[in-house]
Design a protein around this motif. Structure first.
Motif, PDB file in Angstrom:
ATOM      1  N   LEU A 213       2.624   6.460  -7.102  1.00 58.46           N
ATOM      2  CA  LEU A 213       1.659   7.337  -7.764  1.00 58.46           C
ATOM      3  C   LEU A 213       1.848   8.806  -7.401  1.00 58.46           C
ATOM      4  O   LEU A 213       1.489   9.700  -8.177  1.00 58.46           O
ATOM      5  CB  LEU A 213       0.230   6.907  -7.403  1.00 58.46           C
ATOM      6  CG  LEU A 213      -0.214   5.549  -7.951  1.00 58.46           C
ATOM      7  CD1 LEU A 213      -1.532   5.131  -7.307  1.00 58.46           C
ATOM      8  CD2 LEU A 213      -0.344   5.593  -9.474  1.00 58.46           C
ATOM      9  N   GLY A 214       2.422   9.062  -6.228  1.00 59.02           N
ATOM     10  CA  GLY A 214       2.502  10.441  -5.750  1.00 59.02           C
ATOM     11  C   GLY A 214       3.854  11.094  -5.877  1.00 59.02           C
ATOM     12  O   GLY A 214       3.991  12.299  -5.643  1.00 59.02           O
TER      13      GLY A 214
ATOM     14  N   HIS B 111      10.737   4.319  -1.728  1.00 61.04           N
ATOM     15  CA  HIS B 111      10.773   5.436  -0.784  1.00 61.04           C
ATOM     16  C   HIS B 111      12.155   6.069  -0.694  1.00 61.04           C
ATOM     17  O   HIS B 111      12.324   7.079   0.011  1.00 61.04           O
ATOM     18  CB  HIS B 111      10.322   4.965   0.605  1.00 61.04           C
ATOM     19  CG  HIS B 111       8.837   4.807   0.732  1.00 61.04           C
ATOM     20  ND1 HIS B 111       8.165   3.715   0.252  1.00 61.04           N
ATOM     21  CD2 HIS B 111       7.899   5.615   1.291  1.00 61.04           C
ATOM     22  CE1 HIS B 111       6.869   3.849   0.506  1.00 61.04           C
ATOM     23  NE2 HIS B 111       6.683   4.987   1.124  1.00 61.04           N
TER      24      HIS B 111
ATOM     25  N   LYS C 139       0.839  -1.209   0.000  1.00 61.94           N
ATOM     26  CA  LYS C 139       0.000   0.000   0.000  1.00 61.94           C
ATOM     27  C   LYS C 139       0.869   1.252   0.000  1.00 61.94           C
ATOM     28  O   LYS C 139       0.642   2.193  -0.778  1.00 61.94           O
ATOM     29  CB  LYS C 139      -0.917  -0.024   1.223  1.00 61.94           C
ATOM     30  CG  LYS C 139      -1.822   1.187   1.362  1.00 61.94           C
ATOM     31  CD  LYS C 139      -2.696   1.034   2.609  1.00 61.94           C
ATOM     32  CE  LYS C 139      -3.617   2.232   2.804  1.00 61.94           C
ATOM     33  NZ  LYS C 139      -4.467   2.059   4.020  1.00 61.94           N
ATOM     34  N   LEU C 140       1.885   1.271   0.855  1.00 58.56           N
ATOM     35  CA  LEU C 140       2.792   2.410   0.904  1.00 58.56           C
ATOM     36  C   LEU C 140       3.549   2.554  -0.411  1.00 58.56           C
ATOM     37  O   LEU C 140       3.774   3.676  -0.902  1.00 58.56           O
ATOM     38  CB  LEU C 140       3.768   2.248   2.070  1.00 58.56           C
ATOM     39  CG  LEU C 140       3.178   2.386   3.476  1.00 58.56           C
ATOM     40  CD1 LEU C 140       4.205   1.967   4.528  1.00 58.56           C
ATOM     41  CD2 LEU C 140       2.717   3.808   3.726  1.00 58.56           C
TER      42      LEU C 140
ATOM     43  N   CYS D 299       2.542   1.660  -3.444  1.00 61.11           N
ATOM     44  CA  CYS D 299       1.649   2.179  -4.489  1.00 61.11           C
ATOM     45  C   CYS D 299       1.417   3.676  -4.319  1.00 61.11           C
ATOM     46  O   CYS D 299       1.433   4.444  -5.303  1.00 61.11           O
ATOM     47  CB  CYS D 299       0.321   1.427  -4.455  1.00 61.11           C
ATOM     48  SG  CYS D 299       0.434  -0.280  -5.036  1.00 61.11           S
ATOM     49  N   ARG D 300       1.204   4.100  -3.093  1.00 58.02           N
ATOM     50  CA  ARG D 300       0.990   5.532  -2.853  1.00 58.02           C
ATOM     51  C   ARG D 300       2.227   6.334  -3.244  1.00 58.02           C
ATOM     52  O   ARG D 300       2.132   7.417  -3.825  1.00 58.02           O
ATOM     53  CB  ARG D 300       0.625   5.771  -1.394  1.00 58.02           C
ATOM     54  CG  ARG D 300      -0.795   5.333  -1.057  1.00 58.02           C
ATOM     55  CD  ARG D 300      -1.123   5.591   0.397  1.00 58.02           C
ATOM     56  NE  ARG D 300      -2.543   5.387   0.675  1.00 58.02           N
ATOM     57  CZ  ARG D 300      -3.082   5.462   1.884  1.00 58.02           C
ATOM     58  NH1 ARG D 300      -2.317   5.740   2.941  1.00 58.02           N
ATOM     59  NH2 ARG D 300      -4.381   5.267   2.056  1.00 58.02           N
ATOM     60  N   ARG D 301       3.384   5.787  -2.903  1.00 60.62           N
ATOM     61  CA  ARG D 301       4.625   6.470  -3.252  1.00 60.62           C
ATOM     62  C   ARG D 301       4.809   6.509  -4.766  1.00 60.62           C
ATOM     63  O   ARG D 301       5.191   7.547  -5.341  1.00 60.62           O
ATOM     64  CB  ARG D 301       5.805   5.735  -2.607  1.00 60.62           C
ATOM     65  CG  ARG D 301       7.149   6.413  -2.811  1.00 60.62           C
ATOM     66  CD  ARG D 301       7.303   7.621  -1.931  1.00 60.62           C
ATOM     67  NE  ARG D 301       8.691   8.080  -1.896  1.00 60.62           N
ATOM     68  CZ  ARG D 301       9.150   8.976  -1.037  1.00 60.62           C
ATOM     69  NH1 ARG D 301       8.328   9.510  -0.155  1.00 60.62           N
ATOM     70  NH2 ARG D 301      10.412   9.355  -1.067  1.00 60.62           N
TER      71      ARG D 301
ATOM     72  N   SER E  82       9.197  -1.689  -1.501  1.00 65.41           N
ATOM     73  CA  SER E  82       8.650  -0.449  -0.946  1.00 65.41           C
ATOM     74  C   SER E  82       9.763   0.460  -0.443  1.00 65.41           C
ATOM     75  O   SER E  82       9.723   1.684  -0.631  1.00 65.41           O
ATOM     76  CB  SER E  82       7.673  -0.783   0.183  1.00 65.41           C
ATOM     77  OG  SER E  82       6.894   0.341   0.524  1.00 65.41           O
TER      78      SER E  82
END
Length: 402
Positions: free
Chosen positions: A283-284, A357, A276-277, A279-281, A353
């Motif tokens: 995309l953002g 990051h 989840k982290l 994917c958010r990273r 992940s």
């Protein structure tokens, strides 16, 4: 095989998921996101105690125990999705009184303990009033072969005398740790699987000394910790032996079957959080004018991570079903399979992940570094990969031997 969880399991899973998202993760971020002194870090925060009271008040307590009066009375298959939800937080398992090694120790006492042992130790553990540790691994021998253990639990009249040194005794640093289960050699001349005993040893017994607290890949995991503990002429009543002398290996097998399901499902929850982290990273975050999701094959890596998690979950559910259906002797290969596959999968997903990051993934601004260390440690805890592969291979060869 039917892996469909019961309605009760589904209801509890949804309630746990909401509790973790709304109550546990915000507290985890607060605790891990600020600098605390060593004295403070090795105490149980008041906020954690309050959260435990909330969880218990909502009936989200001792869910691992297959007893409807003392726990939730769930099968391994029904408990597995609950463990996954708890695993999304490093803090959540204790909030629900479902954390290792206490769950394994409580199961040992529940299945093998005498009435007196249950009254003295199981009841306060179930109430969350105390914590415990498990003392098996030793620094001077290859503990992957437990018959190597040199620590002794000798019978002398109506006493059992403990001597030896243990390490990686998880939970020994907790301020409420009051008892350990010590595994030691009782009869060196007996059959190799009847030589050892498990003994309940209070942490304040004369001769018990925490020599040092260990760091696991740089993390001390306060306030639980992993200790090296010496036992020097520790004299206890022989009634502290669990189920009688020589039954240590029998108890260990009973303890480790469900425990490995719990560990693996919690790791799947941790892998889900890492994905989840990630994917958010992806995309953002923008680099070279494009989102990370569109750079360097990251989309394919995300897809591979999803596939790996789904495969691992199905393998664990099969192992849980086999354990429920056939018992530990009929599920040994499946349980060993998940113990090899799931930590490696979680390690790979968490590493992905971390990579997305960048520098942030290496520090405590995110839970990823601690999660990676935990996943790596579980390739050794409860038996290293090599031992479990040997168990799986043995089961395969057996199919083709006359």
């Amino acid at each position: 095989m039917d892996f469909t969880p019961s309605d009760r399991s589904n209801d509890l899973a949804h309630r746990i998921e909401a509790f973790v998202e709304q109550r546990v993760l915000p507290l985890e971020a607060e605790l891990f996101g600020r600098v605390r002194s060593d004295d403070e870090r090795w105490q149980e925060p008041r906020a954690v105690r309050e959260l435990k009271a909330e969880a218990r008040g909502e009936g989200l307590w001792n869910l691992f125990l297959p007893d409807r009066e003392l726990g939730a009375g769930l099968s391994n298959l029904d408990y597995a999705p609950l463990a996954e939800r708890m695993g999304r937080s490093l803090l959540a398992p204790e909030v629900f009184n479902c954390n290792a090694p206490d769950t394994g120790n409580m199961e040992v006492l529940y299945h093998y303990g005498s009435d007196d042992q249950k009254a003295q130790w199981l009841e306060p553990l179930l109430a969350g009033e105390i914590r415990s540790a498990f003392c098996m691994t030793e620094p001077d021998v290859a503990s992957s072969d437990a018959t190597n253990m040199e620590a002794t639990a000798r019978l002398e009249g109506d006493q059992v005398v403990l001597d030896g040194r243990k390490w990686w005794s998880t939970g020994i640093g907790h301020p409420h740790c009051r008892v350990v289960i010590f595994m030691g050699l009782t009869d060196p001349d007996a059959d190799r699987h009847r030589r050892h005993s498990m003994v309940l040893c209070p942490t304040d017994a004369p001769g018990v000394k925490i020599e040092r607290m260990l760091h696991a890949m740089g993390f001390d995991d306060a306030p639980y910790g992993h200790g090296e503990v010496s036992f020097t002429d520790v004299r206890l009543p022989a009634s502290n032996i669990i189920a009688g002398p020589g039954r240590g290996f029998e108890i260990a097998q009973g303890r480790l079957g469900p425990g490995r399901i719990h560990h693996c499902m919690r790791l799947i929850g941790l892998a889900e959080r890492a994905l989840k982290l990630a994917c958010r990273r992806a995309l953002g975050r923008t680099a070279f004018g494009r989102p990370l999701a569109k750079l360097g094959g990251n989309a394919e890596r995300i897809a591979d991570a999803r596939i790996a998690i789904e495969q691992a979950r199905l393998l664990v559910l099969k192992a849980a079903w086999a354990l429920d259906t056939h018992g530990i002797r009929g599920a040994m290969s499946e349980v060993s399979q998940i113990k090899v596959a799931v930590p490696k999968m979680a390690q790979d997903v968490i590493d992905l992940s971390i990579q997305l990051h960048g520098g942030g993934g290496m520090c405590n601004d995110y839970p990823l570094a601690a999660a990676f260390a935990g996943a790596r440690a579980l390739r050794l805890a409860d038996g290293p990969d090599e031992v479990h592969r040997m168990q799986v291979a043995r089961a395969e060869f057996k199919k083709y031997l006359g």
